[in-house]
Design an enzyme around this catalytic site. Structure first.
Site, short mmCIF file in Angstrom:
data_model
loop_
_atom_site.label_atom_id
_atom_site.label_comp_id
_atom_site.label_asym_id
_atom_site.label_seq_id
_atom_site.Cartn_x
_atom_site.Cartn_y
_atom_site.Cartn_z
N TYR A 137 3.35 61.35 65.57
CA TYR A 137 3.16 61.74 67.09
C TYR A 137 1.46 61.83 67.40
CZ TYR A 137 3.81 63.58 71.87
OH TYR A 137 3.72 63.82 73.13
N LYS A 165 4.24 57.48 67.49
CA LYS A 165 4.18 58.01 69.10
C LYS A 165 2.88 58.05 69.54
CE LYS A 165 6.48 60.69 72.71
NZ LYS A 165 5.06 61.09 73.20
#
Length: 304
Positions: A137, A165
């Site tokens: 992330y 992400k």
């Protein structure tokens, strides 16, 4: 390993509280049912939209359990397990694995500015804690850490790492990460304001904090991108951005408080937000009415 189950529209799951501000199993189920009926491909549980930074470890574990109880086997489940300490992150990771989640994800360590070596070790220890796939992330605007293509390449040496992400604003970052990983990785577009651009630049899917308040629009935009109809997809993106700007311009409440109030008015009561985030007030009522109208009109225009 197939990336098929990670493609599509994956809303970031909201924290669901009772009227006293505690995690609500019943309201979590209500949000699960709502999203399942909307036809999204999965949910990302315990991230920024889930207010993870304001919840203790047991609360986060409860949320992961409640979502799995309702959606396991029905859609893709990604557990965000990033926490201030590696120990807590590993505990959350093992809990998610035992519940049957499809993948893990984590922000880099927060507060202290750490070198790449520390960040690499943090992510690696989480990855090795379970057999699950792992999604990095990258959200530098809140963590203060920017994932580099070089570190991404190094992390990809571990076959459990399947993608990123990416919530940095430049869409070029998506292209750079995709260039490093190629067809063996999936890049998730993070900023909802650039969903269409991110998909065109190489993102195979999207994970976003506003998806759940207007899933129809993101599902349609994704469908149009897949069909190569970038003109209409861009038109939807423009309307989405107007809605996001309005949600970020409430008089009192935080964006997520506004989203939760809109869902409440649609019959899905998941409570408000947890302090220090501010809830909506009567001063926001007219703006929320206007946002609901804008969402409904856009849905009718593109999906009706």
């Amino acid at each position: 390993m197939t990336l098929e189950k990670f493609q599509g529209i994956i809303p970031a799951f909201y924290a669901c509280y009772d009227d006293q501000g505690n995690i609500s199993e019943t309201r979590t189920k209500d949000l699960c049912d709502y999203l399942y009926n909307k036809g999204v491909q999965g949910v990302y549980v315990g991230g920024s939209s889930g207010e993870c930074i304001y919840q203790n470890l047991e609360e986060r574990k409860s949320v992961l359990s409640y979502v799995a109880n309702n959606l396991k086997g029905k859609m893709t489940l990604i557990a965000h397990v990033g926490a201030p300490s590696t120990r807590d992150s590993i505990e959350l990771a093992k809990h998610a694995a035992a519940l049957g989640y499809d993948a893990l994800s984590a922000i880099p360590p927060i507060y202290f500015r750490l070198p790449d070596s520390s960040v690499f070790k943090y992510w690696s220890e989480i990855i090795e804690a379970t057999p699950l796939d792992f999604i990095i992330y990258n959200i530098p605007q809140t963590t203060g850490y920017t994932l580099s293509p070089a570190l991404f390449k190094k992390l990809l040496e571990n076959k459990k790492v399947i993608g990123v992400k990416n919530s940095s604003m430049p869409t070029m970052d998506i292209e750079r990460f995709k260039r490093v990983g190629g067809d063996d990785v999936i890049i998730f577009n993070g900023p909802d304001e650039q969903f269409v651009a991110g998909r065109i630049m190489g993102a195979g899917a999207g994970i976003g904090g506003t998806y759940a308040v207007m899933p129809e629009l993101f599902l349609k935009a994704n469908e149009l991108v897949q069909a190569g109809n970038f003109n209409e997809a861009t038109q939807i993106q423009s309307d989405i951005n107007e809605i996001i700007i309005a949600l970020c311009s409430l008089n009192d409440g935080h964006m997520y408080a506004g989203i939760k109030e809109i869902l409440n008015r649609r019959g899905v009561n998941i409570g408000s937000v947890r302090s220090p985030l501010e809830g909506v007030s009567s001063n926001d009522s007219a703006k929320l009415d206007a946002i609901i109208t804008t969402i409904d009109q856009a849905i009718e225009r593109y999906c009706g």
